[in-house]
Motif scaffolding. Structure first.
Motif, PDB file in Angstrom:
ATOM      1  N   THR A  61      15.984  51.828  13.417  1.00 11.11           N
ATOM      2  CA  THR A  61      15.239  50.872  14.230  1.00 11.11           C
ATOM      3  C   THR A  61      14.269  50.073  13.365  1.00 11.11           C
ATOM      4  O   THR A  61      14.132  48.857  13.525  1.00 11.11           O
ATOM      5  CB  THR A  61      14.472  51.610  15.344  1.00 11.11           C
ATOM      6  OG1 THR A  61      15.410  52.358  16.124  1.00 11.11           O
ATOM      7  CG2 THR A  61      13.743  50.645  16.242  1.00 11.11           C
ATOM      8  N   GLY A  62      13.598  50.734  12.424  1.00 14.98           N
ATOM      9  CA  GLY A  62      12.691  50.037  11.521  1.00 14.98           C
ATOM     10  C   GLY A  62      13.419  49.056  10.634  1.00 14.98           C
ATOM     11  O   GLY A  62      12.933  47.932  10.388  1.00 14.98           O
ATOM     12  N   ILE A  63      14.588  49.423  10.111  1.00 15.52           N
ATOM     13  CA  ILE A  63      15.371  48.504   9.283  1.00 15.52           C
ATOM     14  C   ILE A  63      15.781  47.287  10.092  1.00 15.52           C
ATOM     15  O   ILE A  63      15.685  46.139   9.626  1.00 15.52           O
ATOM     16  CB  ILE A  63      16.588  49.231   8.684  1.00 15.52           C
ATOM     17  CG1 ILE A  63      16.142  50.233   7.633  1.00 15.52           C
ATOM     18  CG2 ILE A  63      17.586  48.236   8.091  1.00 15.52           C
ATOM     19  CD1 ILE A  63      17.250  51.129   7.131  1.00 15.52           C
ATOM     20  N   TYR A  64      16.237  47.518  11.326  1.00 16.17           N
ATOM     21  CA  TYR A  64      16.656  46.409  12.179  1.00 16.17           C
ATOM     22  C   TYR A  64      15.484  45.473  12.461  1.00 16.17           C
ATOM     23  O   TYR A  64      15.613  44.250  12.355  1.00 16.17           O
ATOM     24  CB  TYR A  64      17.239  46.954  13.480  1.00 16.17           C
ATOM     25  CG  TYR A  64      17.675  45.880  14.446  1.00 16.17           C
ATOM     26  CD1 TYR A  64      18.825  45.133  14.205  1.00 16.17           C
ATOM     27  CD2 TYR A  64      16.953  45.626  15.602  1.00 16.17           C
ATOM     28  CE1 TYR A  64      19.230  44.158  15.077  1.00 16.17           C
ATOM     29  CE2 TYR A  64      17.348  44.647  16.484  1.00 16.17           C
ATOM     30  CZ  TYR A  64      18.494  43.910  16.225  1.00 16.17           C
ATOM     31  OH  TYR A  64      18.888  42.940  17.099  1.00 16.17           O
ATOM     32  N   ALA A  65      14.325  46.028  12.805  1.00 17.77           N
ATOM     33  CA  ALA A  65      13.150  45.202  13.086  1.00 17.77           C
ATOM     34  C   ALA A  65      12.685  44.478  11.826  1.00 17.77           C
ATOM     35  O   ALA A  65      12.287  43.301  11.882  1.00 17.77           O
ATOM     36  CB  ALA A  65      12.019  46.062  13.646  1.00 17.77           C
ATOM     37  N   ALA A  70      12.121  39.510   8.667  1.00 21.20           N
ATOM     38  CA  ALA A  70      12.346  38.786   7.420  1.00 21.20           C
ATOM     39  C   ALA A  70      13.083  37.471   7.670  1.00 21.20           C
ATOM     40  O   ALA A  70      12.740  36.427   7.084  1.00 21.20           O
ATOM     41  CB  ALA A  70      13.144  39.655   6.444  1.00 21.20           C
ATOM     42  N   PHE A  71      14.081  37.485   8.529  1.00 15.30           N
ATOM     43  CA  PHE A  71      14.802  36.249   8.839  1.00 15.30           C
ATOM     44  C   PHE A  71      13.885  35.224   9.502  1.00 15.30           C
ATOM     45  O   PHE A  71      13.925  34.037   9.169  1.00 15.30           O
ATOM     46  CB  PHE A  71      16.005  36.532   9.738  1.00 15.30           C
ATOM     47  CG  PHE A  71      17.179  37.115   9.005  1.00 15.30           C
ATOM     48  CD1 PHE A  71      17.680  36.512   7.857  1.00 15.30           C
ATOM     49  CD2 PHE A  71      17.792  38.268   9.466  1.00 15.30           C
ATOM     50  CE1 PHE A  71      18.762  37.044   7.184  1.00 15.30           C
ATOM     51  CE2 PHE A  71      18.867  38.804   8.800  1.00 15.30           C
ATOM     52  CZ  PHE A  71      19.352  38.193   7.656  1.00 15.30           C
TER      53      PHE A  71
END
Length: 86
Positions: A61-65, A70-71
């Motif tokens: 979940t942290g990587i996805y957020a 970043a995008f």
């Protein structure tokens, strides 16, 4: 066509069904007791697997957020600098 033998046959079938049901119930209760004993014996293993799963979900979940953030940040930077995508 119902004679006395057919009535006796149905009575025996009904009795046999109750015997089978009783045996099935005993088997199910034995399975439930065995399952509860197993859980009580290995509760530490269950807790550790649950914690590992929760940590994995939190990391993903942290990587996805972080990727979404970043995008969006990159898009704001490109817009502020007047850069355009192809």
């Amino acid at each position: 066509m119902r004679g006395p033998t057919a009535v006796l046959r149905w009575r025996w079938l009904r009795v046999d069904m109750w015997v089978v049901y009783g045996r099935m119930r005993e088997a199910v209760m034995a399975f439930v007791k065995d399952m509860l004993r197993m859980w009580a014996h290995s509760w530490k293993r269950f807790i550790s697997i649950a914690m590992i799963t929760l940590l994995g979900v939190a990391v993903l979940t942290g990587i996805y957020a972080g990727c979404r953030d970043a995008f969006r940040g990159t898009d704001r930077f490109f817009d502020a600098q007047g850069l355009h995508d192809i």
